[in-house]
Design an enzyme around this catalytic site. Structure first.
Site, PDB file in Angstrom:
ATOM      1  N   ASP A 166     -33.196  23.308  48.570  1.00 52.79           N
ATOM      2  CA  ASP A 166     -33.016  23.938  49.879  1.00 52.79           C
ATOM      3  C   ASP A 166     -31.554  23.878  50.314  1.00 52.79           C
ATOM      4  OD1 ASP A 166     -35.747  24.606  50.538  1.00 52.79           O
ATOM      5  OD2 ASP A 166     -36.112  22.460  50.706  1.00 52.79           O
ATOM      6  N   HIS A 225     -34.394  29.954  53.864  1.00 55.28           N
ATOM      7  CA  HIS A 225     -35.725  29.978  54.477  1.00 55.28           C
ATOM      8  C   HIS A 225     -36.042  28.754  55.337  1.00 55.28           C
ATOM      9  CE1 HIS A 225     -36.333  28.236  50.394  1.00 55.28           C
ATOM     10  NE2 HIS A 225     -37.083  27.378  51.049  1.00 55.28           N
ATOM     11  N   ASP A 258     -40.685  29.395  47.734  1.00 53.80           N
ATOM     12  CA  ASP A 258     -40.931  28.560  48.909  1.00 53.80           C
ATOM     13  C   ASP A 258     -41.085  29.312  50.228  1.00 53.80           C
ATOM     14  OD1 ASP A 258     -41.370  26.182  50.209  1.00 53.80           O
ATOM     15  OD2 ASP A 258     -39.272  25.581  50.300  1.00 53.80           O
TER      16      ASP A 258
END
Length: 998
Positions: free
Chosen positions: A66, A438, A188
């Site tokens: 991430d 995201h 994801d």
């Protein structure tokens, strides 16, 4: 042969000579990248051989990194703050490279270029050569390849294209064709947008894999073996231009249960020494064969994929690879005993190639994958609105970045280094790219990470301001200091509040002229305003509202606002001079009563005198009128104490306790300001909700400027605040939302197009992302609401449209972020206050797009105001346009950015769908040589959407849907000439232009 034709031939000859010399002499290596020697075997050619009569299990080692979530992007890269989460991306890449070298059969895929770019810069030339060899041999493969893995629900298409272009450009220029990803990989994100699939198809991807979809959808697809499908992602582009093969991964993006061998996992390793008591090879092999065969029953071919990795895994890659080597060895050894299961190291592209070779037909999908629920009461529809201030800041930052990019081109080299110092657009490009992640614009990161995203955008804008100032100085021939006022929405601008004479320059980033309302904080009571031609402009002074005074606190002290309309030319600026008058009329009075109506030449709005609320909206041009009431409500957020489910509302999940929201106030206290420039009805609902209903003199849209917060939590109740528009329109359960700001999708209450929905959350299960607009309509009326940021919304009752504006929650929703969505700040310690705008337009349905398309475009790319104190020098150029003429209404100039010293990247798009408009849904032709006023275009070449392949070299796998014959070959349209390009509905065309400043 006529003289004109001879000249055309001569110029064509010189163009092709120029083109060949510059594009293939090494002066412009992009998008080809470094020379790819024939000996390189990467991509599909580097895949391991499979066995046709067996079940082939493609093991894909990967990490999901991430770009900010529980830790900031820097903390994740460096391995800092491991007390929050143990994760260090630099160590992952170090370890993986080391382990790949130990066995040529091993494979690894990497996704997030934001991290890889940092790591690459820190490596020695020896390591870089080693990594390049791994890439050239297909052992290290990039998938997706954007700067981040973008969110799909809350992003705007223009920012997604930019972040993909940024990441893919680095891969291309670093590794050449072997660095180009073949597969899009969104394992994801929390639901999947149709426009993303369309963009990925136009970027040249052969396929797309994701991990999350609705639990009911997955159950049906598993039964029907439809977890792999063909997604037809546009109803305007000719198939297969926006067709994308889509695969749904079996375990989200995690390994199958019992087979996780990362340092973060607890599964036992493979112990293969028979002299030791805990020898477990037979058990592991048996369990794995069972798992593989079970998975094969819900997929269509004799190939299945397993994702061997998860969040920030492979920091000690030896653990994974040592066990995977053993797993492959021992499972494949069973083939000697008749086993029909074959394991291999693989990548998503190698798996995709086998599906393509199967030559099957695939189910066709034409809608999207929203909303996403992972259980009956767990709808991931809260993040559509979470962190509304960050969502707005991201949208404003995108507008500022496009202005910065354009002015960097139009101003020439002096833009980067000029009278105001050195600036760049790259810092802002990278900041915006990170924020598309995201867990960023989605609003699902921890608070300190959300703060870091905002800080990055602010830093990028500081660098861009230097570019803008330098460029405008060159274009205007004035190096007077320029002031930026980023808080005009709360009436803060020290210069305008204190100066007796100043000028305001209005830069318009759109390729057509705009008229725009300007509101400047002032302390005088009367001013004169003149335009670039010296002509007087109608202006009025109105008092600053109570709500604005309360939200700005001590950041500004202006008591009035100066309001006037400005006009700015396409891709250009116009300058307005403002002077304080000593003995002019007083400010417009504020009347404490509700008017029966406010109106201009286009619209009429009526109010209920008893409640102070809206009662109707009329379009005076089309002679149509609808009943319209609007109010504010809040849903009580679930705290998990519920007999049906213990799921709480949180950053991701929206779960109201009741389907009936609480009304904040049935009446609004009102005050009215009416002038020749603007009419306002200021509504006060409670200490934490107010609104201005605003109608400008020549506007075809009604503005609702809402201010919400701080949401009170003294009652220990989390609150999800909505505004609801209730109309007389007969909607029959239908409403419409945009997909990432582009194509519009029909939504139906309690319905999904591809399965029989069992609805268990009547509110949250009917919420969809609204990125730039939503509308309701019947045969005669269409009410379109244009938003200024991404929000969630739905049509729960016929004729109504509700939009969630703000959320404040007291519990974590147990999806990993580990803290409640309870935003406060230094300025707002009692809770965040958020302000925004909704623009309403009422039209006949067949022509509504002719209004809402340009309106939404103006909100996304809004004019930039810069201020100069005092009187400008007489030789200042007060007006400028970067275009020779405005582009036609159907055409939007999406991208204009410097590519290298002599070339610019240009994207033109047709912004109408094929069915939307009788006037604007046809093909439109633009002449590239007659486009710019200050740039001479001497060479052109067309690229794919992400600018990492020449358009004529972009080859994609073809796939056959089950529902119709093999799709026709992509229809190719000839442009009228080399310089004249034709755009068809929803088409985006990308060009690399070689230019000289005129």
């Amino acid at each position: 042969m006529a003289v004109g034709q001879q000249l055309a031939v001569v110029s064509s000859f010189f163009f092709f000579f120029f083109f060949f010399f510059f594009f293939f002499s090494g002066a412009l290596t992009f998008p080809l990248g470094p020379e790819n020697k024939p000996s390189h075997v990467c991509g599909y050619e580097s895949c391991h051989v499979t066995k046709p009569n067996m079940l082939n299990v493609h093991l894909v080692p990967h990490t999901d990194d991430d770009v900010g979530w529980l830790k900031t992007v820097d903390q994740y890269y460096n391995g800092d703050r491991n007390n929050i989460q143990h994760a260090g991306v630099q160590y992952i890449l170090d370890s993986v490279v080391d382990q790949l070298l130990k066995n040529p059969d091993r494979r690894f895929i990497y996704v997030e270029t934001a991290f890889f770019f940092r790591w690459w810069k820190q490596q020695s030339s020896g390591v870089q050569q080693t990594v390049t060899q791994l890439v050239n041999e297909g052992r290290l493969e990039f998938v997706n390849g954007g700067w981040c893995m973008s969110d799909e629900a809350t992003t705007h298409y223009s920012a997604v294209i930019d972040q993909m272009t940024l990441g893919l450009r680095f891969l291309n220029e670093t590794f050449g064709p072997c660095g180009r990803p073949r597969v899009a990989w969104h394992i994801d994100p929390f639901g999947h947008a149709r426009e993303h699939a369309s963009m990925f198809a136009q970027m040249g991807y052969d396929g797309f894999f994701f991990g999350r979809l609705d639990y009911q959808d997955r159950a049906r697809r598993m039964m029907a073996k439809e977890q792999e499908l063909l997604w037809r992602a546009s109803d305007s582009l000719t198939a297969p231009a926006a067709d994308l093969f889509t695969g749904i991964l079996p375990n989200g993006y995690n390994p199958p249960e019992g087979f996780c061998w990362d340092q973060s996992c607890d599964d036992p390793p493979i112990k293969d020494d028979p002299d030791l008591e805990d020898y477990n090879v037979d058990d592991v092999v048996t369990r794995f064969l069972t798992t593989a065969k079970d998975q094969a029953t819900v997929y269509k071919t004799n190939h299945i994929i397993m994702t061997m990795g998860s969040d920030f895994q492979y920091e000690n890659a030896n653990l994974w690879y040592k066990n995977l080597d053993k797993l492959i060895h021992y499972v494949n050894a069973q083939q000697g005993n008749g086993s029909k299961v074959n394991l291999l190291y693989s990548t998503p592209s190698c798996y995709l190639q086998e599906l393509h070779r199967a030559n099957l037909t695939w189910p066709l999908k034409t809608d999207d994958f929203f909303p996403y629920a992972d259980s009956a009461h767990d709808f991931w529809t809260g993040f559509f609105t979470s962190r509304p201030a960050l969502k707005r800041y991201e949208r404003v930052s995108n507008s500022n970045l496009q202005t910065c990019n354009q002015l960097e081109v139009l101003g020439g080299p002096v833009s980067g280094k000029g009278p105001f110092g050195e600036g760049d657009s790259q810092t802002m490009k990278e900041a915006m790219a990170v924020v598309q992640h995201h867990d960023a614009v989605s609003g699902t990161a921890k608070q300190h990470v959300a703060n870091d995203y905002a800080r990055r955008l602010a830093n990028g804008w500081q660098r861009c301001q230097v570019v803008v100032s330098n460029s405008l100085a060159a274009l205007s021939r004035s190096s007077a200091e320029r002031i930026y006022c980023d808080n005009l929405n709360i009436s803060v601008c020290p210069l305008t509040a204190s100066s007796k004479q100043f000028s305001v320059s209005v830069y318009n980033p759109l390729a057509r002229p705009v008229t725009w309302p300007v509101r400047l904080p002032v302390n005088g009571t009367s001013y004169s305003v003149s335009d670039a031609k010296g002509e007087a402009v109608d202006c009025r002074v109105v008092p600053v509202s109570r709500a604005t005074r309360e939200v700005r606190k001590n950041r500004g002290f202006a008591v009035n606002e100066l309001v006037f309309q400005v006009q700015a030319p396409p891709l250009g600026y116009s300058t307005y001079s403002v002077s304080l008058l000593q003995d002019g009329p007083p400010p417009a009075p504020t009347r404490h009563r509700t008017p029966a109506a406010i109106q201009n030449q286009f619209l009429r709005v009526t109010f209920d005198p008893d409640t102070g609320l809206l009662s109707s909206l009329s379009n005076l041009e089309t002679n149509q009128s609808v009943g319209l009431t609007q109010n504010f409500y809040w849903y009580n957020a679930s705290d998990g104490n519920n007999s049906e489910s213990n799921q709480m509302s949180g950053a991701y999940i929206f779960r109201p306790n009741s389907s009936t929201p609480f009304i904040i106030s049935r009446t609004a206290k009102t005050e009215t300001v009416q002038t020749s420039v603007v009419q306002e009805v200021r509504q006060w609902f409670s200490p934490w909700v107010s609104q201005v209903v605003r109608l400008y003199n020549d506007s075809r849209a009604l503005e609702l400027e809402w201010t919400v917060g701080p949401l009170p939590i003294e009652d220990s109740l989390g609150k999800e605040v909505i505004t609801r528009l209730d109309t007389s329109i007969k909607t029959s359960g239908l409403f419409y939302t945009d997909s990432n700001g582009r194509e519009v999708l029909q939504r139906r209450k309690d319905f999904r197009p591809t399965w029989n929905l069992k609805q268990s959350e009547p509110i949250a299960g009917n919420y969809y992302p609204i990125n730039s607009r939503a509308f309701i309509k019947d045969d005669v009326d269409q009410l379109t609401v244009v938003t200024d940021r991404s929000q969630g919304g739905g049509s729960i009752q016929n004729g109504s449209l509700e939009i969630m504006l703000h959320r404040r929650l007291l519990y974590d929703d147990v999806r990993g972020v580990g803290e409640p969505l309870n935003e406060t700040s230094v300025i707002f310690p009692q809770g965040l206050v958020v302000r925004g705008r909704l623009l309403l337009s009422l039209e006949r349905p067949p022509v509504a797009a002719d209004t809402h398309r340009p309106l939404a475009e103006e909100v996304v790319l809004q004019p930039l105001l810069t201020f100069t104190d005092g009187v400008l020098s007489p030789d200042t150029r007060l007006e400028f346009s970067g275009l020779q003429a405005a582009l036609p209404p159907a055409v939007h100039l999406l991208t204009l950015t410097q590519w290298d010293r002599d070339s610019v990247l240009l994207r033109l798009e047709h912004q109408f769908q094929s069915w939307e408009s009788k006037v604007n849904s046809g093909p439109v032709t633009v002449n590239l040589q007659k486009l710019f006023s200050t740039l001479e275009v001497v060479g052109v070449s067309e690229l794919n959407l992400s600018a990492n392949q020449w358009k004529d070299e972009m080859m994609r796998f073809d796939w056959t849907p089950q529902t119709d014959k093999k799709p026709p070959l992509l229809k190719t349209f000839e442009d009228p000439s080399m310089w004249e390009v034709t755009l068809r509905p929803m088409e985006i065309r990308t060009f690399l232009l070689r230019v000289h400043l005129r």
